[in-house]
Design an enzyme around this catalytic site. Structure first.
Site, short mmCIF file in Angstrom:
data_model
loop_
_atom_site.label_atom_id
_atom_site.label_comp_id
_atom_site.label_asym_id
_atom_site.label_seq_id
_atom_site.Cartn_x
_atom_site.Cartn_y
_atom_site.Cartn_z
CG ASN A 121 54.96 2.02 2.55
OD1 ASN A 121 54.31 2.32 2.13
ND2 ASN A 121 56.39 2.10 2.49
CD GLU B 94 56.15 3.80 -3.46
OE1 GLU B 94 55.90 3.82 -2.36
OE2 GLU B 94 57.03 4.49 -4.26
CG ASP C 76 58.90 9.88 -4.13
OD1 ASP C 76 58.36 10.58 -3.18
OD2 ASP C 76 59.31 8.80 -3.95
CD GLU D 117 62.60 8.93 -0.13
OE1 GLU D 117 61.50 9.28 0.37
OE2 GLU D 117 62.61 7.83 -0.81
#
Ligand code: GCW
Length: 711
Positions: A218, A299, A373, A401
């Protein structure tokens, strides 16, 4: 000589005993060998050492060897007749040239040979990098107390690009990072070189990692600004001797944000020129810059589709800018769209497979291990094997995560192996082989575009990964990237011996614990193929009831589809038919209710609460059994750990024990929250003999973790 923090620390530890057992040393611990017989044997074998060659890489190899031998053997050997002789094969002319040429023949640029030659130990390679890896391998033999009197080792990596992906932001927060802030202190760079940067490079080199993407996918375009590139340059300079290349994430809209252009359209000549000049600028500073990783049209990230162009158009734009310098593009396949009602499982495949053959030769498509994911367990991504004209790169997530983040002990090698070893065509072609040129019929066999990426779990916590056992996953990623045939067990054993102890009781107890830990986590979080039951935002605890988020596929209810009849996502022909993306052989297995492995059952099938599974139990009973088993197994993990109290230093013993206490509590939380929720559909009782959940569903729904780290 300037001492790094590391050498000072070693000095302190040697001076004051094991005072600073805070995990900073990772697996590169060079304490004196405790086993007296072994020590004598090594001292006999290693009476001296000689380096041939002066390159920066050989210098760091020498420094490492000296530090290690001084520690492991008690002092630096000098002068005896049995020598360790180290250098590139072209620098070792006085030795039997023929023997060495034979040994090093197929080692390429990064392989090495270690062999015993007339009482000497030779560590050699075609290139500096191989010598460095050979030295670390030799040290690993000593650290794990292997026999070294008759060595004949040839090793080379299977994949060329073995890369850590840092999801680190320029403000030092880390996306899905659970070990403090980013280790890159952008504010004090380029002048201030934190000693941890060097130790980071040592650790990576020791396991063969040869690339690092410094920034988050990102992406922030700022990292491409001249002042940030100066900072990148000094890191690249520092890592170069360790054979580590630097890569960056490229924000697709950078030509607008940094260049002031009106568009980032990949077919616009001004945009193409901007990227070309940007690449030239980067290579002036970092001549061996590795290239870009890009997350586009995913995203909320900008990308070529904004301009009606394809992922291939976008990737090729950057590839053309990098090509004259030898750089590559790693274009991520992690895409799914809010506008697309198709099962998210299918979206990446649908977008990318039709583009096979349209990418420039210096583009790799980087694919997550599974189609959703980084869940605790996913079947292999159907893209593997389905794009024979495009080099595919594996993306694993080392940071946990969805697996308890920084506080749960979950050893990830078995999970990664499950995917790498997955048979994609029913004829024994594995996912691992699909990453090799030989697995991709239409790619030249000489292509060096093979690779694997791991999303790093490193932060600025003193022990690097927040949890001592998180280090094992960093280690395992590197070892599997080097050779995916290594077993999870072998890797765990190496790591334990280097990190904790060579004592049999410690190694065996902890190996058993580590090897079972992934299945345990799956059991208490998402058994039988359930997935994405995590709460929103932080993905920390359970939130299977969440169903009101704006994008359907952000909701756990989208994935488990529980109703009065049963639970699970029908991905067979009667449902989303995601199964059709696999080869016929795999389809046959996954689509059959009988043959679908139970670990993927609810991933592919909606199963009735009362249906019988292989165990003879109903789905509901089996679900309960697994959730309870998971929680019980964590309690057992803690008991095993506690049995080693006398064998492990006080600091690490306590720290791990406290973490296991958290995991024990949270495994129950997962179990009780999920079962009380699913019970509202099954309307069945928790079977006899299991303790009842501590609270009602409402209690679990109200729990709130606004500051869970790693958002
Ligand atoms: O796993 C998800 C994460 C996002 C991440 C994204 C991705 C970098 O929740 O935080 O963003 O995947 O892989 O791009």
């Amino acid at each position: 000589m300037v001492k790094t923090f590391w050498t000072l620390l070693v000095g302190l530890v040697l001076a004051f005993g094991a005072a600073a057992e805070n995990g900073y040393r990772l697996w590169l611990r060079y304490d004196k060998i405790g086993d007296a017989a072994m020590l004598v044997q090594y001292q006999e074998r290693i009476q001296g050492y000689r380096f041939f060659g002066e390159s920066p890489t050989l210098q760091v190899a020498k420094k490492e060897l000296e530090m290690a031998l001084a520690g492991l053997l008690g002092n630096l050997p000098s002068g005896g007749s049995n020598q360790v002789i180290i250098g590139k094969k072209t620098d070792l002319p006085q030795l039997s040239g023929i023997a060495i040429s034979l040994k090093t023949k197929d080692l390429d640029k990064e392989g090495f040979a270690i062999f015993t030659h007339q009482e000497n130990t030779i560590i050699t390679a075609n290139d500096d990098a191989g010598v460095l890896y050979g030295v670390f391998h030799f040290l690993r033999l000593l650290q794990t107390q292997q026999e070294i009197s008759n060595l004949n080792i040839l090793e080379k990596p299977k994949l060329d690009r073995r890369i850590l992906n840092h999801w680190d932001n320029l403000d030092r927060t880390v996306e899905r990072g659970y070990a403090g802030f980013s280790i890159w202190n952008w504010h004090t760079l380029p002048e201030y070189l934190d000693p941890s940067y060097t130790d980071y490079a040592r650790a990576n080199a020791s396991i063969g990692i040869n690339g690092t993407v410094l920034t988050n996918v990102n992406a922030n375009a700022l990292v491409l600004r001249p002042d940030y590139l100066e900072k990148v340059k000094v890191l690249a300079d520092l890592f170069r001797p360790y054979n580590i290349k630097v890569y960056l994430t490229a924000r697709f809209s950078a030509p607008i944000e940094l260049g002031g252009l009106a568009t980032a359209d990949p077919l616009d000549p001004a945009v193409q020129q901007w990227w070309k000049e940007k690449a030239d600028e980067i290579y002036r500073l970092v001549p061996d810059f590795g290239g870009f990783v890009v997350k586009a049209n995913s995203e909320g990230q900008p990308g070529p589709q904004v301009y009606g162009r394809s992922h291939a158009d976008g990737a090729n734009l950057l590839a053309d800018a990098l090509a004259p310098h030898g750089g590559i593009v790693m274009w991520r396949a992690f895409v799914y769209s809010a506008e697309d009602a198709t099962d998210r499982h299918k979206q990446a495949y649908n977008e990318f497979v039709p583009l096979d053959g349209n990418f420039r030769p210096n583009v790799m498509v980087q694919v997550k291990n599974g189609p959703i994911d980084f869940q605790p367990r996913e079947p292999a991504h159907p893209i593997f094997g389905a794009m024979p004209k495009t080099p595919l790169m594996m993306e694993f997530q080392i940071t946990q995560e969805y697996l308890g983040q920084g506080t749960h002990l979950v050893y990830l090698a078995p999970m990664w192996k499950e995917v790498l070893d997955f048979d994609i065509d029913g004829k024994g072609s594995t996912v691992a082989s699909s990453l090799l040129p030989t697995g991709q019929a239409s790619i030249p066999q000489t292509s060096s575009l093979t690779g694997i990426a791991g999303v790093a779990n490193i932060g600025n916590d003193i022990n690097w990964t927040g949890y001592h056992f998180g280090q094992a996953n960093w280690y395992a990623f590197g070892r599997l990237a080097w050779n995916s045939d290594l077993s999870s067990e072998k890797i765990a054993e190496e790591w334990l011996r280097m990190t904790f102890s060579n004592k049999k009781t410690v190694v065996e107890t902890l190996k058993t614990l580590m090897l079972a830990s992934h299945e345990t986590c799956v059991n208490y979080m998402t058994p039988l193929g359930l997935h994405h039951l995590m709460a929103t935002g932080h993905h920390y605890g359970p939130g299977p009831w969440i169903g009101d988020l704006s994008r359907p596929e952000w909701n756990p209810t989208y994935y488990h589809r529980a109703d009065e009849k049963g639970v699970g996502f029908d991905r067979t022909a009667t449902g989303s038919n995601a199964i059709s993306q696999y080869s016929p052989a795999v389809q046959a297995i996954f689509s059959s209710r009988q043959h679908c492995p139970e670990k993927y059952l609810l991933w592919f099938h909606h199963v009735g609460w009362g249906e019988k599974l292989a165990s003879g139990k109903t789905l509901w009973e089996e679900l309960c059994r697994r959730y309870y088993q998971g929680a019980t197994d964590v309690a057992d993990m803690r008991r095993s750990w506690q049995s080693l109290k006398k064998e492990v230093d006080e600091q690490r013993f306590q720290e791990v024990d406290m973490m296991l206490q958290i995991q024990e509590k949270e495994a129950k939380w997962w179990r009780d929250a999920c079962l009380t929720y699913f019970q509202t559909f099954s309307k069945m009782e928790i079977p006899e003999g299991f303790e009842k959940p501590a609270h009602d569903l409402d209690f679990y729904k109200k729990l709130d973790y606004p500051y869970a780290p790693g958002h």
